[in-house]
Design a protein around this motif. Structure first.
Motif, PDB file in Angstrom:
ATOM      1  N   GLY A   1      -9.308  -2.979  -5.036  1.00 45.58           N
ATOM      2  CA  GLY A   1      -8.245  -1.973  -4.968  1.00 45.58           C
ATOM      3  C   GLY A   1      -7.006  -2.317  -5.751  1.00 45.58           C
ATOM      4  O   GLY A   1      -6.075  -1.509  -5.833  1.00 45.58           O
ATOM      5  N   SER A   2      -6.949  -3.509  -6.348  1.00 49.08           N
ATOM      6  CA  SER A   2      -5.788  -3.854  -7.171  1.00 49.08           C
ATOM      7  C   SER A   2      -5.744  -2.972  -8.411  1.00 49.08           C
ATOM      8  O   SER A   2      -6.781  -2.678  -9.005  1.00 49.08           O
ATOM      9  CB  SER A   2      -5.869  -5.317  -7.607  1.00 49.08           C
ATOM     10  OG  SER A   2      -4.930  -5.579  -8.644  1.00 49.08           O
TER      11      SER A   2
ATOM     12  N   TYR B   1       2.038  -6.821   8.711  1.00 52.17           N
ATOM     13  CA  TYR B   1       1.862  -6.277   7.372  1.00 52.17           C
ATOM     14  C   TYR B   1       2.909  -5.218   7.039  1.00 52.17           C
ATOM     15  O   TYR B   1       2.622  -4.243   6.350  1.00 52.17           O
ATOM     16  CB  TYR B   1       0.443  -5.704   7.220  1.00 52.17           C
ATOM     17  CG  TYR B   1      -0.616  -6.773   7.319  1.00 52.17           C
ATOM     18  CD1 TYR B   1      -0.911  -7.583   6.235  1.00 52.17           C
ATOM     19  CD2 TYR B   1      -1.285  -6.987   8.522  1.00 52.17           C
ATOM     20  CE1 TYR B   1      -1.869  -8.589   6.329  1.00 52.17           C
ATOM     21  CE2 TYR B   1      -2.246  -7.987   8.637  1.00 52.17           C
ATOM     22  CZ  TYR B   1      -2.521  -8.789   7.533  1.00 52.17           C
ATOM     23  OH  TYR B   1      -3.460  -9.799   7.642  1.00 52.17           O
TER      24      TYR B   1
ATOM     25  N   THR C   1       0.824  -1.210   0.000  1.00 52.23           N
ATOM     26  CA  THR C   1       0.000   0.000   0.000  1.00 52.23           C
ATOM     27  C   THR C   1       0.855   1.257   0.000  1.00 52.23           C
ATOM     28  O   THR C   1       0.418   2.317  -0.442  1.00 52.23           O
ATOM     29  CB  THR C   1      -0.927   0.044   1.233  1.00 52.23           C
ATOM     30  OG1 THR C   1      -0.131   0.001   2.427  1.00 52.23           O
ATOM     31  CG2 THR C   1      -1.899  -1.119   1.228  1.00 52.23           C
TER      32      THR C   1
ATOM     33  N   ARG D   1      -0.829  -4.729   1.951  1.00 59.68           N
ATOM     34  CA  ARG D   1      -2.284  -4.680   1.905  1.00 59.68           C
ATOM     35  C   ARG D   1      -2.877  -5.774   2.803  1.00 59.68           C
ATOM     36  O   ARG D   1      -2.387  -6.912   2.809  1.00 59.68           O
ATOM     37  CB  ARG D   1      -2.742  -4.876   0.456  1.00 59.68           C
ATOM     38  CG  ARG D   1      -4.179  -4.524   0.179  1.00 59.68           C
ATOM     39  CD  ARG D   1      -4.519  -4.823  -1.278  1.00 59.68           C
ATOM     40  NE  ARG D   1      -3.787  -3.965  -2.190  1.00 59.68           N
ATOM     41  CZ  ARG D   1      -4.225  -2.796  -2.638  1.00 59.68           C
ATOM     42  NH1 ARG D   1      -5.395  -2.329  -2.211  1.00 59.68           N
ATOM     43  NH2 ARG D   1      -3.514  -2.079  -3.493  1.00 59.68           N
ATOM     44  N   GLU D   2      -3.917  -5.448   3.525  1.00 52.84           N
ATOM     45  CA  GLU D   2      -4.591  -6.436   4.361  1.00 52.84           C
ATOM     46  C   GLU D   2      -5.832  -6.983   3.646  1.00 52.84           C
ATOM     47  O   GLU D   2      -6.355  -6.369   2.710  1.00 52.84           O
ATOM     48  CB  GLU D   2      -4.992  -5.815   5.700  1.00 52.84           C
ATOM     49  CG  GLU D   2      -3.807  -5.293   6.518  1.00 52.84           C
ATOM     50  CD  GLU D   2      -4.225  -4.753   7.878  1.00 52.84           C
ATOM     51  OE1 GLU D   2      -5.175  -5.314   8.471  1.00 52.84           O
ATOM     52  OE2 GLU D   2      -3.602  -3.763   8.334  1.00 52.84           O
TER      53      GLU D   2
ATOM     54  N   TYR E   1      -8.819  -9.367  -4.474  1.00 57.40           N
ATOM     55  CA  TYR E   1      -8.996  -8.216  -3.598  1.00 57.40           C
ATOM     56  C   TYR E   1      -9.385  -6.938  -4.351  1.00 57.40           C
ATOM     57  O   TYR E   1      -8.926  -6.679  -5.459  1.00 57.40           O
ATOM     58  CB  TYR E   1      -7.729  -7.968  -2.784  1.00 57.40           C
ATOM     59  CG  TYR E   1      -6.474  -7.724  -3.609  1.00 57.40           C
ATOM     60  CD1 TYR E   1      -6.030  -6.434  -3.890  1.00 57.40           C
ATOM     61  CD2 TYR E   1      -5.707  -8.793  -4.089  1.00 57.40           C
ATOM     62  CE1 TYR E   1      -4.881  -6.197  -4.626  1.00 57.40           C
ATOM     63  CE2 TYR E   1      -4.556  -8.574  -4.828  1.00 57.40           C
ATOM     64  CZ  TYR E   1      -4.143  -7.287  -5.095  1.00 57.40           C
ATOM     65  OH  TYR E   1      -3.002  -7.068  -5.834  1.00 57.40           O
TER      66      TYR E   1
END
Length: 513
Positions: free
Chosen positions: A217-218, A145, A81, A96-97, A215
């Motif tokens: 937001g990629s 993370y 991120t 990224r979580e 996921y």
């Protein structure tokens, strides 16, 4: 002169079978995109492969820490991120979580540390080890993370290498029954990409299905097509027949004549796009293979004037190919165009050869391994200038072996730059400490290596400019052209043409009826 190149065109061959047009393309009906590769895919683990086909499939099944924006050439987060340079040789990366592998396992810092340490291990034998071990000392876990990269030295391409070369593997992915297994991910990698592997027949086909738990937001976004089937079809004629019948929806890197023939039929759409691959002739300016006329600057300049790059690019390569005058791709960072250019001038070439006292009795063996029509055109141009050219066309393995043994005076090379728009990708290999460097100029090598030891972009630009000035002035190469990629696709497929020549099939979608 142009008419001679025009005569090199080969008429597109006609299909020997009669194929009736399908009433509807099969792809949209069952949401399956069928793509054709000419070369075999025998391993789906990109850590152990290098070819373009493997890169294309890895982009579908794998993700990396970062991505490269093909429009701006800027680094953007993917599995990461954010990142912070603690100092010139320390990079902290926040992850990224909520990301999951295809197996369902959760992604965390443990996977990143495991992946990079596996690549760095001398026992792993990955194809990426050489790239990463040059600059990376180790990776440290700071939290669930967050990881820290410890570099060996200043290296401005660290993030770019993370973005292009290292797909993240699940912690322990290469341990089977308590033992290391290099082939553990070869047939069905447990990836993080927008598609997962449903089945794989090495050398024949791979079937990928959209990963529904991919996921949000990629930078790749959600894939629009549900299933992709990659088939190995080595024969261009068979690919053409399959496209005609609707058995294949997409193919790339087609010969220009085949692509134009298909487009004329109306059964497929032909589009040409750019590539970061370049073609060039390397000359033994340093006398690596022993004394020869190529150590004479006037001879090397004469050879540069003798080759009609523009005609080759326009009539033999076509598409968006452009004549090349620098020892790098113009789209790459640091690839200065402000260097001496050698426009086609046959009389100038002859004059310089005469001034150098060139003896036609001395043969020039020109090695080549791909793009035979281009090799023949280059040989013809040099012969027209009065050079006694002996074209030696064969396999890349033979050329590599002869070059490593110091037995090559001139060869036509091709370099794809690893899909990276930075001059470092071609300069370090061809003008650094490798057997590809036939000029052996220590000043050029120093400029190239210094450019990789600073994060200062202005400094890097200046260093590459100085190196490229010398390379062009001393005519160490005969730069030829930038490549053009021919794509053929179903009329109902929408496929964005990539600016770097690397197809991103996750961007494909069916056109709305």
């Amino acid at each position: 002169m142009l008419s001679r190149y025009c005569r090199r065109w080969v008429a597109a061959f006609a299909l020997t079978c009669t194929v009736s047009a399908p009433s509807a393309w099969a792809g949209p009906d069952d949401d399956t995109l069928v793509v054709a590769f000419q070369r075999e895919v025998v391993n789906l683990d990109y850590l152990y492969t290098t070819s373009q086909e493997h890169v294309i499939l890895s982009d579908l099944t794998d993700d990396r820490l970062f991505d490269v924006d093909t429009q701006t050439n800027e680094i953007s987060p993917m599995l990461a991120t954010s990142y912070t340079y603690v100092d010139d040789t320390t990079i902290d990366v926040t992850l990224r979580e909520g990301v999951h592998f295809h197996s369902g396992a959760s992604f965390s810092a443990d996977d990143v540390v495991y992946t990079y340490n596996w690549v760095l291990s001398p026992d792993s034998g990955t194809r990426a080890s050489g790239t990463v071990s040059r600059w990376l000392e180790r990776v440290e876990k700071l939290g669930p993370y967050q990881v820290r990269f410890h570099l060996k030295d200043v290296y401005p391409l660290a993030l770019r290498d993370m973005a292009r070369r290292i797909p993240i593997r699940r912690d322990g992915a290469y341990q089977v029954d308590g033992k290391d297994d290099r082939g553990a991910q070869a047939l069905r990698p447990d990836g993080l990409g927008p598609y997962r592997v449903e089945s794989f027949e090495p050398g024949q086909r791979a079937v990928l299905v959209r990963f529904d738990n991919y996921y949000a937001g990629s930078p790749k976004g959600r894939a629009a097509i549900g299933r992709i089937v990659a088939r190995t079809i080595p024969d261009w004629g068979t690919q053409q027949a399959e496209l005609m019948s609707g058995g294949v929806d997409w193919a790339y890197d087609m010969p220009l004549d085949v692509a134009q023939s298909m487009a004329a039929s109306g059964r497929a759409v032909h589009q040409a796009g750019p590539s970061l691959r370049v073609s060039f002739v390397v000359l033994d300016a340093g006398g690596v293979a022993g004394p020869s006329s190529l150590t004479d600057l006037n001879v090397r300049r004469a050879l540069n004037y003798a080759v009609n790059r523009k005609a080759i690019a326009e009539f033999l390569v076509g598409g968006v190919a452009q004549p090349l005058f620098t020892a790098c791709h113009p789209a790459q960072f640091g690839c200065s165009q402000d260097v001496p250019h050698y426009a086609y001038d046959l009389n100038k070439a002859k004059s310089l050869l005469a001034e150098a006292g060139y003896k036609k009795s001395e043969p020039l063996e020109l090695w080549a391994y791909r793009d035979r029509a281009v090799a023949e055109a280059v040989a013809a141009d040099l012969s027209a200038a009065g050079v006694n050219v002996k074209l030696r066309y064969g396999q890349l393995a033979s050329l590599d072996r002869a070059r490593a043994e110091g037995k090559i005076r001139a060869y036509i090379g091709s370099w794809a730059n690893g899909g990276t728009a930075d001059t470092a990708m071609i300069a370090r290999v061809h003008f650094g400490d490798t057997d590809r460097n036939l000029s052996r100029n220590p000043q050029v090598a120093q400029f190239v290596m210094d450019a990789e030891r600073t994060n200062d972009k202005a400094r890097r630009t200046d260093l590459y400019h100085q190196a490229l000035q010398i390379i062009a002035d001393q005519a160490y190469w005969i730069p030829l052209y930038t490549y053009s990629v021919n794509y053929l696709m179903s009329p109902v497929l929408d496929f964005p043409i990539p600016p770097d020549g690397l197809p991103r099939l996750y961007e494909a979608r069916w056109k709305q009826p």
